[in-house]
Design a protein around this motif. Structure first.
Motif, PDB file in Angstrom:
ATOM      1  N   HIS A   1      43.735  39.792  45.856  1.00 50.50           N
ATOM      2  CA  HIS A   1      44.494  40.913  46.396  1.00 50.50           C
ATOM      3  C   HIS A   1      45.524  40.382  47.390  1.00 50.50           C
ATOM      4  O   HIS A   1      45.486  39.210  47.785  1.00 50.50           O
ATOM      5  CB  HIS A   1      43.547  41.933  47.067  1.00 50.50           C
TER       6      HIS A   1
ATOM      7  N   MET B   1      48.763  35.886  42.694  1.00 51.13           N
ATOM      8  CA  MET B   1      47.671  36.686  42.118  1.00 51.13           C
ATOM      9  C   MET B   1      47.683  36.577  40.598  1.00 51.13           C
ATOM     10  O   MET B   1      46.629  36.448  39.961  1.00 51.13           O
ATOM     11  CB  MET B   1      47.810  38.149  42.561  1.00 51.13           C
ATOM     12  N   GLN B   2      48.894  36.617  40.027  1.00 55.30           N
ATOM     13  CA  GLN B   2      48.969  36.499  38.559  1.00 55.30           C
ATOM     14  C   GLN B   2      48.546  35.114  38.091  1.00 55.30           C
ATOM     15  O   GLN B   2      47.808  34.976  37.123  1.00 55.30           O
ATOM     16  CB  GLN B   2      50.403  36.739  38.106  1.00 55.30           C
TER      17      GLN B   2
ATOM     18  N   ALA C   1      44.804  34.603  38.289  1.00 56.13           N
ATOM     19  CA  ALA C   1      44.020  35.388  37.323  1.00 56.13           C
ATOM     20  C   ALA C   1      43.943  34.672  35.967  1.00 56.13           C
ATOM     21  O   ALA C   1      43.124  35.002  35.111  1.00 56.13           O
ATOM     22  CB  ALA C   1      44.646  36.772  37.139  1.00 56.13           C
TER      23      ALA C   1
ATOM     24  N   PRO D   1      39.837  37.378  38.537  1.00 57.58           N
ATOM     25  CA  PRO D   1      40.441  38.715  38.520  1.00 57.58           C
ATOM     26  C   PRO D   1      40.372  39.401  39.886  1.00 57.58           C
ATOM     27  O   PRO D   1      40.963  40.468  40.070  1.00 57.58           O
ATOM     28  CB  PRO D   1      39.567  39.462  37.502  1.00 57.58           C
TER      29      PRO D   1
ATOM     30  N   ILE E   1      47.603  43.239  38.546  1.00 55.83           N
ATOM     31  CA  ILE E   1      46.470  42.834  39.387  1.00 55.83           C
ATOM     32  C   ILE E   1      46.113  43.947  40.368  1.00 55.83           C
ATOM     33  O   ILE E   1      46.772  44.961  40.446  1.00 55.83           O
ATOM     34  CB  ILE E   1      46.808  41.531  40.153  1.00 55.83           C
ATOM     35  N   ASN E   2      45.041  43.724  41.109  1.00 56.68           N
ATOM     36  CA  ASN E   2      44.473  44.685  42.054  1.00 56.68           C
ATOM     37  C   ASN E   2      45.528  45.429  42.906  1.00 56.68           C
ATOM     38  O   ASN E   2      46.278  44.797  43.653  1.00 56.68           O
ATOM     39  CB  ASN E   2      43.532  43.893  42.980  1.00 56.68           C
TER      40      ASN E   2
END
Ligand SMILES: O=C[C@H](O)[C@H](O)COP(=O)(O)O
Ligand SMILES: C=C(OP(=O)(O)O)C(=O)O
Length: 353
Positions: free
Chosen positions: A240, A210-211, A214, A237, A269-270
């Motif tokens: 999930h 996720m990182q 992004a 961005p 993140i989310n």
């Protein structure tokens, strides 16, 4: 080699003077999109559907996201049949559930096996990718025209530009979440994407993914006309975590969900997550998916705010069948699925919850 693959063979063949590798020309993403366009009204609806999924994932819409459909689409007729049934159910439940149809046209395999409609549309080992691209894109457009948002796993990064404009959500699977190439792919997608935890159950690979996704990246790729290109991506961005269980068993119980939510809260993140009710969370018993989904709703009712949605593997009939020339209608040829009648009951119960 089958005949129609032979017809597209061209001077790319043997271009690397490597006997272990042969290449056959395919249509370009731009060419396929031109011959099978997403009409403007559908394109606008897909943008709105992506926004609706984002709203559930960022907590501004408290409906439960329900991604449901066959483990894999293998024939047009049963896929459309399922899509029509789901669209009708959505008329009834859409104010309480955000229903997205699972429309998987590529399958990752543990070792070897059928790799999905996109790779082998005739299910005969012919691997006519040319016909598969056409079959997959045209089926996704037909399903999209039924009115529901669509979800797929993006497995081959090269395939994504042929399909992405038809999708409202995508997954990166447990076997590819750790791959840099897939994280870079997601960084250039303008749609919400879920990263599965690894097959070993480790969440770290998905949190790292996720990182990485992004972030902006530059990467090797091709442009829409199939030319080799340096591809620059902006960063996505809207990713999930998806909990799908692992080798040690499920990770969808309240304690595991809370532990995952706490790790997400520490990451930029989310913080929302989705539970895949199938795979290692159901021990691959399709009927157990209902128990897992009911428990997710019970956890939400008990105040667990991190749970945004669920995934189900569901088809017309319960179970699965081996790939053979005499296939039974509406039965999965990959993982076992929940049948339509149990799916319908479950979705009504989830909406009531
Ligand atoms: O969801 C499907 C399967 O679990 C995944 O594609 C792996 O399948 P396989 O272990 O049968 O190869
Ligand atoms: C292959 C799938 O899942 P996973 O990556 O979790 O095994 C799938 O959902 O089809």
């Amino acid at each position: 080699m089958n005949a129609s693959v032979a017809t597209v063979r061209n001077d790319l063949d043997n271009c690397l003077a490597n006997p272990a590798r042969r290449a056959y020309a395919l249509p370009t993403p731009a060419g396929l999109r031109e011959s099978l366009p997403v009409q403007p009204a559908l394109a606008a609806r897909i943008q709105a559907q992506r926004a609706a999924v984002r709203a559930v994932l960022d907590g501004t819409d408290d409906r439960l996201l329900v991604i449901t459909g066959p483990c894999s689409l293998h024939d047009r007729e049963s896929a459309l049949d399922y899509g029509r049934r789901l669209a009708a159910l959505n008329e009834e439940l859409g104010d309480r559930l955000l229903i997205v149809m699972r429309a998987y046209v590529e399958k990752p395999r543990t070792t070897v096996g059928w790799k999905g409609l996109l790779h082998d549309p005739r299910l005969d080992g012919g691997n006519d990718l040319h016909a598969g691209l056409h079959a997959a894109r045209s089926l996704l457009i037909e399903l999209g025209e039924l009115g529901l948002p669509l979800a797929t796993e993006l497995l081959s990064p090269m395939a994504a530009p042929y399909l992405e404009d038809t999708l409202s959500w995508a997954a990166i699977g447990a076997r590819t979440t750790e791959s840099q190439t897939h994280r870079e792919l997601v960084s250039g997608l303008d749609l919400p994407v879920g990263f599965k935890n690894g097959t070993d159950g480790d969440l770290g690979t998905a949190l790292d993914a996720m990182q990485a996704a992004a972030h902006s990246h530059t990467q090797f790729g091709t442009d829409d006309h199939g030319r080799a290109a340096l591809v620059a991506t902006a960063g996505n961005p809207d990713t999930h975590l998806i909990l799908r269980g692992g080798r040690a068993g499920p990770n969808c119980d309240a304690a595991s969900v809370r532990a995952a939510a706490e790790r997400l809260a520490d990451s930029p993140i989310n913080p929302q997550l989705v539970v895949d009710c199938s795979h290692a969370n159901s021990g691959k018993d399709p009927l157990r998916q209902s128990t897992v989904a009911d428990d997710v709703v019970a956890q939400r009712r008990a105040g667990e705010r991190a749970l945004a949605g669920i995934m189900l593997e569901s088809h017309i009939e319960t179970g699965k069948q081996a790939l053979s020339p005499a296939l039974q209608y509406g039965v999965s040829i990959t993982d076992a699925c929940l049948g339509w009648s149990e799916t319908q009951q479950l979705l009504r119960r989830l909406a009531a919850g």
